[in-house]
Design an enzyme around this catalytic site. Structure first.
Site, PDB file in Angstrom:
ATOM      1  N   MET A 177      -9.845  -4.353  14.391  1.00  0.00           N
ATOM      2  CA  MET A 177      -9.706  -4.449  12.935  1.00  0.00           C
ATOM      3  C   MET A 177      -9.509  -5.903  12.490  1.00  0.00           C
ATOM      4  SD  MET A 177      -7.523  -1.300  11.539  1.00  0.00           S
ATOM      5  CE  MET A 177      -7.979   0.384  11.800  1.00  0.00           C
ATOM      6  N   ALA A 191      -1.994   0.603   9.633  1.00  0.00           N
ATOM      7  CA  ALA A 191      -3.440   0.651   9.879  1.00  0.00           C
ATOM      8  C   ALA A 191      -3.779   1.656  10.975  1.00  0.00           C
ATOM      9  CB  ALA A 191      -3.938  -0.737  10.251  1.00  0.00           C
ATOM     10  N   GLY A 193      -2.000   0.964  18.486  1.00  0.00           N
ATOM     11  CA  GLY A 193      -1.231   0.663  17.275  1.00  0.00           C
ATOM     12  C   GLY A 193      -1.002   1.900  16.442  1.00  0.00           C
ATOM     13  N   GLY A 248     -13.399  -6.634  12.605  1.00  0.00           N
ATOM     14  CA  GLY A 248     -13.021  -5.895  11.393  1.00  0.00           C
ATOM     15  C   GLY A 248     -13.702  -6.314  10.100  1.00  0.00           C
ATOM     16  N   LYS A 273       0.807  -1.230   0.000  1.00  0.00           N
ATOM     17  CA  LYS A 273       0.000   0.000   0.000  1.00  0.00           C
ATOM     18  C   LYS A 273       0.839   1.279   0.000  1.00  0.00           C
ATOM     19  CE  LYS A 273      -3.679  -2.208   2.624  1.00  0.00           C
ATOM     20  NZ  LYS A 273      -4.653  -2.074   3.705  1.00  0.00           N
TER      21      LYS A 273
HETATM   22  P1  ATR Z   1      -0.373  -2.727   9.606  1.00  0.00           P
HETATM   23  O1  ATR Z   1      -0.139  -2.098   8.273  1.00  0.00           O
HETATM   24  O2  ATR Z   1      -1.301  -3.911   9.578  1.00  0.00           O
HETATM   25  O3  ATR Z   1      -0.748  -1.719  10.648  1.00  0.00           O
HETATM   26  P2  ATR Z   1       2.262  -2.710  10.754  1.00  0.00           P
HETATM   27  O4  ATR Z   1       2.529  -1.367  10.168  1.00  0.00           O
HETATM   28  O5  ATR Z   1       3.349  -3.741  10.750  1.00  0.00           O
HETATM   29  O6  ATR Z   1       1.035  -3.394  10.032  1.00  0.00           O
HETATM   30  O7  ATR Z   1       1.747  -2.485  12.242  1.00  0.00           O
HETATM   31  C1  ATR Z   1       1.528  -3.524  13.163  1.00  0.00           C
HETATM   32  C2  ATR Z   1       1.093  -2.921  14.494  1.00  0.00           C
HETATM   33  O8  ATR Z   1       0.982  -3.965  15.485  1.00  0.00           O
HETATM   34  C3  ATR Z   1       2.090  -1.930  15.064  1.00  0.00           C
HETATM   35  O9  ATR Z   1       1.403  -1.008  15.851  1.00  0.00           O
HETATM   36  C4  ATR Z   1       2.974  -2.846  15.918  1.00  0.00           C
HETATM   37  O10 ATR Z   1       3.711  -2.199  16.908  1.00  0.00           O
HETATM   38  P3  ATR Z   1       5.186  -1.627  16.582  1.00  0.00           P
HETATM   39  O11 ATR Z   1       4.977  -0.345  15.839  1.00  0.00           O
HETATM   40  O12 ATR Z   1       5.814  -1.442  17.887  1.00  0.00           O
HETATM   41  O13 ATR Z   1       5.853  -2.670  15.733  1.00  0.00           O
HETATM   42  C5  ATR Z   1       1.923  -3.725  16.527  1.00  0.00           C
HETATM   43  N1  ATR Z   1       2.493  -4.981  17.005  1.00  0.00           N
HETATM   44  C6  ATR Z   1       2.829  -6.051  16.251  1.00  0.00           C
HETATM   45  N2  ATR Z   1       3.333  -7.037  17.027  1.00  0.00           N
HETATM   46  C7  ATR Z   1       3.329  -6.574  18.313  1.00  0.00           C
HETATM   47  C8  ATR Z   1       3.698  -7.113  19.581  1.00  0.00           C
HETATM   48  N3  ATR Z   1       4.198  -8.352  19.692  1.00  0.00           N
HETATM   49  N4  ATR Z   1       3.510  -6.350  20.678  1.00  0.00           N
HETATM   50  C9  ATR Z   1       3.006  -5.098  20.592  1.00  0.00           C
HETATM   51  N5  ATR Z   1       2.627  -4.528  19.406  1.00  0.00           N
HETATM   52  C10 ATR Z   1       2.778  -5.255  18.296  1.00  0.00           C
END
Ligand code: ATR
Length: 276
Positions: free
Chosen positions: A218, A132, A128, A241, A47
């Protein structure tokens, strides 16, 4: 859901899934242009990568900084660009790509439909700040939320997002961290909950779900994440979602076809495909 919509609208199109490596995204889009595809949807991680790859950015893609829908267009004899999906005669070879974003508005429609939630003057906790989470927070701010609380594992992203929000939507208070008072909505935009072993997307020591009126996740598979199940037990109105997935797709269908999307048919197909 797209093939169900296509069948209901009586179109001779097919919606197909292709796996494309990020390093070959440009070639993939160019191939679709050469083959006179009507349109494309893109998902993670394409994206953001697609933004500089399209000829024209629709205001939606420009505003949210991400492209999840592409429409191919050609010029008619008067010089007007027309979507290939609405072309009746044979198409010329010069085709342009237009990038749209339907995720942001899809979220708003789902929040309204499933939770009766409208952002104006509301306070929301957004969990987050990845792709997204960023789009969700900006969309809510653009629709007049009074206050947005931002929480993310990686704090630097929350600071960046808060500054962007303050700059672009100064009418919304951007706050970093958990709220101390009640909020109208808590929104999970992290990927936590996709796997059964995942932690909760928030810290229950620092925020109690009974302090939220509604909760939206979501994630749509599983249908009820531990976050949503806890929220339901705490008395929140909840939704997953699926509605966002549906409405981003319905809007994409309208962009390609210029016809109203048959959302009931699409929802049924989606539910069948995802939940059996
Ligand atoms: P998307 O486009 O689906 O939002 P992304 O940009 O990779 O995918 O974002 C994933 C989200 O989940 C982020 O907020 C991420 O936190 P970080 O910015 O710290 O990476 C969060 N996330 C994923 N795994 C996590 C974990 N184990 N604990 C806490 N937050 C997590």
């Amino acid at each position: 859901m797209q093939n169900a919509a296509i069948a209901a609208a009586g179109l001779d199109w097919r919606y197909l899934a292709f796996e494309v490596a990020p390093s070959q995204l440009r070639e993939a889009i160019e191939g679709c242009r050469a083959m006179k595809f009507i349109g494309l949807n893109l998902t993670v991680p394409h994206k953001l990568l697609a933004v500089p790859m399209v000829d024209v950015l629709d205001a939606s893609a420009e505003e949210w900084g991400a492209v999840n829908t592409i429409r191919f267009e050609a010029q008619d004899p008067t010089g007007t660009w027309k979507p290939l999906g609405q072309w009746t005669q044979s198409t010329p070879d010069r085709i342009r790509t237009v990038g749209f974003n339907t995720d942001a508005d899809g979220l708003l429609r789902a929040l309204e439909e499933d939770l009766n939630f409208r952002p104006a003057a509301k306070s929301v906790l957004v969990l987050g700040a990845g792709g997204a989470g960023r789009v969700a927070a900006l969309r809510l701010a653009a629709s007049g939320c009074r206050e947005l609380f931002l929480v993310n594992r990686t704090e630097s992203k929350v600071h960046e997002l808060a500054s962007e929000m303050q700059r672009r939507y100064p009418g919304t208070q951007a706050r970093i961290g958990y709220p101390t008072q009640t909020v109208d909505l808590v929104l999970n935009a992290t990927s936590l909950g996709l796997k059964a072993t995942d932690d909760l997307p928030f810290d229950p020591q620092r925020f109690e779900l009974r302090n939220a009126t509604a909760a939206y996740d979501m994630i749509y598979r599983p249908a009820e994440t531990p976050f949503l199940s806890r929220a339901r037990s705490a008395g929140c109105k909840t939704a997953n979602g699926l509605g966002m997935l549906l409405h981003q797709g319905a809007r994409a269908f309208e962009i390609w076809s210029d016809q109203k999307a048959p959302t009931a048919v699409m929802r049924e197909a989606l539910q069948k495909a995802i939940y059996g």
